[in-house]
Design an enzyme around this catalytic site. Structure first.
Site, PDB file in Angstrom:
ATOM      1  N   ASP A   1       0.831  -1.210   0.000  1.00  0.00           N
ATOM      2  CA  ASP A   1       0.000   0.000   0.000  1.00  0.00           C
ATOM      3  C   ASP A   1       0.865   1.260   0.000  1.00  0.00           C
ATOM      4  O   ASP A   1       1.973   1.248   0.526  1.00  0.00           O
ATOM      5  CB  ASP A   1      -0.923  -0.018   1.232  1.00  0.00           C
ATOM      6  CG  ASP A   1      -2.089   0.941   1.089  1.00  0.00           C
ATOM      7  OD1 ASP A   1      -2.366   1.400  -0.034  1.00  0.00           O
ATOM      8  OD2 ASP A   1      -2.731   1.234   2.118  1.00  0.00           O
TER       9      ASP A   1
ATOM     10  N   ASN B   1     -11.093  -2.406  -5.464  1.00  0.00           N
ATOM     11  CA  ASN B   1     -10.272  -1.449  -6.225  1.00  0.00           C
ATOM     12  C   ASN B   1     -10.865  -1.073  -7.587  1.00  0.00           C
ATOM     13  O   ASN B   1     -10.441  -0.084  -8.201  1.00  0.00           O
ATOM     14  CB  ASN B   1      -8.837  -1.962  -6.400  1.00  0.00           C
ATOM     15  CG  ASN B   1      -7.999  -1.914  -5.143  1.00  0.00           C
ATOM     16  OD1 ASN B   1      -7.128  -2.757  -4.924  1.00  0.00           O
ATOM     17  ND2 ASN B   1      -8.234  -0.929  -4.282  1.00  0.00           N
TER      18      ASN B   1
END
Ligand code: IPE
Ligand code: IPE
Ligand code: MG
Length: 236
Positions: A17, A65
């Protein structure tokens, strides 16, 4: 002298991330962060194999996502396609590669490559390299429930036959060791739908480093942190 413990035999999950923030800090488009992040993925996969990690799972793209802008989703999928090409070139002694997640919305060309890579590497005994793409922990459990319900409806099993082992057999990670630790970069302290079942007794290691800045030295530091933890599994 305390025993120096390494990474041999460990199962590790990584939530990569911070690509977007890394790019923003440099005044670059978010996709530039994903590009560097893909290089770091290669470096860490190679490093982990070299130091004897048993199984390494990368969270590359979540079921959530898809909500991102179309351009960003496309850029990530293009990078995934390029990664597939690099993975196809892995040598015989390299990793056993497994893809976790629902691949049906991916390009047919990718799906074919993924199936080829899995078939070609299935019998390897080196590191298991899991790549989670369009993966969600909840979706994985729903899928397992549907498959088991179907087996019950077909009279192959009774509902009372369903136990932990039975559910594990229907996960994407079937037959694999549970993660010893899950590492998340970028300072976020959450799991974001990653390996919900598998992480029941995993250690969690959160680091502030953004994924594109992540190095093998950071990986070593996470392994060392893991060895400082005391896993009790509910016992004493
Ligand atoms: C991780 O980086 C990569 C994916 C989720 C695909 P992000 O893109 O989430 O980066 P941040 O969290 O916005 O910085
Ligand atoms: C988790 O990161 C998914 C991946 C690393 C692929 P996100 O950036 O999507 O997670 P949230 O939105 O911060 O929870
Ligand atoms: Mg993020």
């Amino acid at each position: 002298m305390p025993e120096k413990k390494g990474a041999e035999g460990l199962s590790i999950g990584i939530i990569m991330d911070g690509n977007g923030r890394w790019a923003k800090q440099r005044g670059l488009p978010r996709t530039a962060g994903h590009k560097v992040g893909a290089d770091v993925f290669d470096d860490i996969a190679l490093y982990a194999k070299d130091i004897g990690v048993r199984a390494l799972t990368f969270f590359a793209f979540s079921t959530e996502n898809w909500q991102r802008p179309k351009d960003e989703v496309k850029a990530i999928m293009d990078l995934f396609g390029q990664a597939l090409k690099r993975i196809e070139k892995y040598r015989k002694e390299d990793n056993q590669v497994v893809f976790l997640g629902d691949r049906t919305p991916l390009l047919p060309e990718y799906q074919k490559r993924m199936a080829d890579i899995e078939a070609k590497t299935a019998h390897r005994t080196g590191m298991i390299l899991n790549i989670a793409i369009n993966y969600g922990g909840r979706e994985e459990l729903v899928r397992a429930a549907q498959q088991l319900a179907q087996e019950a409806a077909d009279g192959k099993i009774k509902p009372s036959d369903i136990d932990n082992a039975c559910i594990e057999k229907h996960l994407y990670t079937s037959g694999q060791p549970m993660p010893d630790f899950i590492l998340r970069t970028s300072g976020e302290h959450r799991i974001s739908n990653f390996m919900l079942w598998q992480s029941a007794y995993s250690e969690f290691i959160f680091v502030d480093t953004l994924w594109p800045d992540f190095t093998p030295a950071h990986f070593d530091a996470a392994v060392a942190e893991y060895h400082r933890r005391d896993r009790r599994y509910g016992g004493l």
